[in-house]
Motif scaffolding. Structure first.
Motif, short mmCIF file in Angstrom:
data_model
loop_
_atom_site.label_atom_id
_atom_site.label_comp_id
_atom_site.label_asym_id
_atom_site.label_seq_id
_atom_site.Cartn_x
_atom_site.Cartn_y
_atom_site.Cartn_z
N PHE A 112 22.34 -50.21 20.45
CA PHE A 112 22.77 -48.71 20.66
C PHE A 112 22.77 -48.70 22.09
CE2 PHE A 112 20.62 -49.34 16.76
CZ PHE A 112 21.43 -48.59 15.92
N ASN A 113 23.98 -47.88 22.73
CA ASN A 113 24.09 -47.64 24.11
C ASN A 113 23.72 -46.14 24.29
OD1 ASN A 113 25.64 -50.06 25.73
ND2 ASN A 113 25.92 -50.19 23.53
N SER A 114 23.58 -45.86 25.55
CA SER A 114 23.20 -44.54 25.94
C SER A 114 24.62 -44.21 26.35
CB SER A 114 22.33 -44.60 27.10
OG SER A 114 23.08 -45.30 28.26
N ASN A 115 24.88 -42.67 26.68
CA ASN A 115 25.91 -42.13 27.06
C ASN A 115 26.26 -42.50 28.49
OD1 ASN A 115 26.95 -41.03 24.97
ND2 ASN A 115 26.07 -38.99 25.04
N ASP A 116 27.48 -42.37 28.89
CA ASP A 116 27.57 -42.43 30.30
C ASP A 116 27.36 -40.96 30.86
OD1 ASP A 116 29.04 -44.89 30.79
OD2 ASP A 116 30.79 -44.07 29.73
N ARG A 150 22.56 -39.22 21.14
CA ARG A 150 21.47 -38.74 20.24
C ARG A 150 20.96 -39.92 19.33
NH1 ARG A 150 21.91 -35.28 23.66
NH2 ARG A 150 21.81 -32.92 23.25
N ASP A 151 21.80 -40.75 19.24
CA ASP A 151 21.19 -42.09 18.24
C ASP A 151 20.14 -42.83 18.93
OD1 ASP A 151 22.78 -41.14 16.12
OD2 ASP A 151 24.56 -42.12 16.60
N LEU A 152 20.71 -43.25 20.10
CA LEU A 152 19.66 -43.91 21.05
C LEU A 152 18.27 -42.97 21.12
CD1 LEU A 152 20.31 -46.34 23.77
CD2 LEU A 152 18.74 -44.49 24.37
N PHE A 153 18.73 -41.80 21.44
CA PHE A 153 17.29 -41.00 21.54
C PHE A 153 16.58 -40.90 20.25
CE2 PHE A 153 15.12 -36.80 21.61
CZ PHE A 153 14.43 -36.85 23.01
N TYR A 154 17.05 -40.85 19.06
CA TYR A 154 16.36 -40.82 17.86
C TYR A 154 15.80 -41.95 17.46
CZ TYR A 154 16.13 -40.50 12.84
OH TYR A 154 15.54 -40.33 11.57
N HIS A 194 24.60 -29.19 8.79
CA HIS A 194 23.31 -29.74 9.20
C HIS A 194 23.02 -29.30 10.89
CE1 HIS A 194 22.12 -32.46 5.96
NE2 HIS A 194 23.50 -32.56 5.81
N LEU A 195 21.64 -29.25 11.11
CA LEU A 195 21.36 -29.24 12.33
C LEU A 195 20.05 -29.83 12.88
CD1 LEU A 195 21.36 -26.62 14.86
CD2 LEU A 195 19.26 -25.70 13.78
N GLY A 196 20.05 -30.34 14.22
CA GLY A 196 19.06 -31.31 14.76
C GLY A 196 19.25 -31.66 15.83
N LEU A 197 19.51 -32.86 16.03
CA LEU A 197 19.75 -33.58 17.47
C LEU A 197 21.19 -33.08 18.02
CD1 LEU A 197 18.04 -36.97 17.36
CD2 LEU A 197 17.52 -35.03 18.92
N ASN A 198 22.17 -32.93 17.13
CA ASN A 198 23.39 -32.33 17.70
C ASN A 198 23.37 -30.97 16.71
OD1 ASN A 198 24.17 -35.51 17.21
ND2 ASN A 198 25.12 -34.44 18.74
#
Ligand code: GLY
Ligand code: MN
Ligand code: MN
Length: 429
Positions: free
Chosen positions: A30-34, A50-54, A360-364
């Motif tokens: 899993f990579n962070s964003n640029d 948000r996936d790396l963060f999760y 759905h609501l959450g990290l996004n």
């Protein structure tokens, strides 16, 4: 960071749940964003993937995490890579995560510098048969840029053409759609900050104020309360603008007798709220506005009752369409003949209510969730019906954020934000 982070045990658990879904002898990356460029040396503010963060809580650019449940060396079951800082970065940008801090946030014991990634990955790749890549399969995605993740996938496929590949996204869509209590606390906090912001507008709004002045009042409360700012582009749409679903210009003067539709919410710790209220500029709704407002409110209240475990998203929308149809008949916008002649694929109500009722609501803000699976307890949804009548010069949307319960009606996280006509009018006067 400004926000109170989740505990590292939360992230340990998300990784455990993810790894339980992986096939033997495989690695997930899993990579962070640029940090996205504007032009010259200007850049957009950083937003973590948000996936790396999760999976880690790491909220810093140029980070990678690797999950390898069958690693020969137990140290390599979970690895985080973060960028090694230097005195230049320290002078210009300030502190970055060191290895110990990365562990404290994520619970990942093995932390390497990013500059060592390729060597370590080479060694790990010889021990596995399959890579899990994290592609974007959100039902509304429309991404034209090449992300850091995309570049990594290209590089990896080129470097290791004999490895099999699998998708991380369906696993994440499923896991992220069901929220842990700690995540619900963050979303509630985002709702509470949004409440402060919208209450501030109730005492500020009057004829002659500009939409952007309302935006300034709102963002003040967000930032003052440890939010980075708005969770999405704010929509502050007065008068006829309230019929433009994604109006974000926010540059018109609010006039007496108009309504102003405010679809604005705070983020908190990378979690979103998503709220809409529609207020009368002069502090009082006309009789016609009241009628339409209460029709929207009725649909919202009835729709909320349908958000229970087992409900299918598609069928839910059909049911809400029926409720909306009956309200539109009550307020004289549709009649029985419109319904009799309607095309079931494009029902008559869509003329006045043309968007979905819930997401759905959450990290996004438009969060993950596989829409063909039944609703489950601890899923968080918006409920956001609207009626838009350009020929009458106004549109009304009301939007709350709710958590599905195992028994009974969902909990409304935004219930403290005034929504009843009497309360709004009395607060404004
Ligand atoms: N604010 C975007 C939405 O309501 O979906
Ligand atoms: Mn919204
Ligand atoms: Mn929404």
């Amino acid at each position: 960071m400004k926000y109170k982070p989740l505990s590292k045990s939360f992230y340990k658990n998300t990784r455990k749940l993810f790894m339980a879904e992986m096939e033997p002898n495989s690695i997930a990356i899993f990579n962070s964003n640029d940090i996205y460029p504007i032009s010259a040396d200007s850049v957009m503010p950083f937003e973590q993937h948000r996936d790396l963060f999760y999976l880690s809580g790491i909220d810093q650019e140029e980070s990678i995490i690797i999950l390898f449940p069958d690693a020969i060396n137990p140290k390599h079951k979970e690895i985080a890579f973060v960028k090694k800082t230097n005195s230049h970065i320290a002078i210009w940008e300030g502190p970055k995560l060191n290895k110990e801090e990365t562990y404290k946030i994520s619970g990942i014991k093995t932390v390497y510098w990013l500059e060592d990634f390729k060597n370590i990955f080479q060694e790990l790749s010889t021990q596995c048969n399959k890579f899990y890549f994290n592609t974007n399969e959100h039902y509304r995605q429309a991404v034209e840029t090449e992300t850091r993740e995309d570049r990594f996938i290209k590089w990896c496929k080129n470097q290791y053409p004999a490895h099999n590949v699998a998708k991380s996204n369906p696993i994440l869509q499923k896991l992220r759609s069901v929220k842990d209590d700690q995540e619900i606390i963050q979303i509630k906090k985002a709702c509470d900050i949004s409440e402060n912001a919208l209450r501030r507008v109730l005492s500020f709004l009057k004829p002659g104020v500009w939409e952007y002045e309302i935006e300034a009042e709102l963002v003040h409360e967000c930032i003052k309360n440890r939010s980075r700012g708005f969770a999405y582009q704010p929509i502050i749409a007065s008068g006829i603008n309230s019929n433009i679903l994604h109006y974000t210009l926010n540059n018109k003067k609010c006039k007496s007798g108009e309504l102003v539709l405010i679809d604005v919410a705070a983020e908190y710790g990378n979690y979103s709220a998503d709220i809409t209220r529609t207020f009368p500029v002069s502090g009082i709704y006309t009789e016609r506005q009241k009628k339409v407002y209460n029709a929207v409110l009725n649909v919202k209240n009835e729709a909320t009752k349908l958000l229970v475990p087992g409900t299918l998203w598609k069928e839910y929308h059909i049911e809400v369409g029926k409720i909306m149809t009956s309200e539109l008949i009550n307020i004289g916008l549709l009649d029985k003949s419109d319904i009799k002649n309607q095309d079931p694929k494009s029902p008559a109500y869509k003329k006045y209510f043309m968007h979905g009722t819930s997401h759905h609501l959450g990290l996004n803000t438009h969060d993950y969730g596989l829409l063909n699976l039944p609703m489950e307890s601890q899923m968080v949804f918006t409920v956001e019906p609207g009626i838009y009548i350009p020929e009458e010069g106004f549109g009304i949307r009301l939007e709350d954020d709710v958590v599905i319960q195992s028994n009974g009606e969902p909990i409304n996280l935004s219930k403290n934000i005034p929504i009843e006509i009497d309360e709004i009018e009395s607060l404004m006067n």
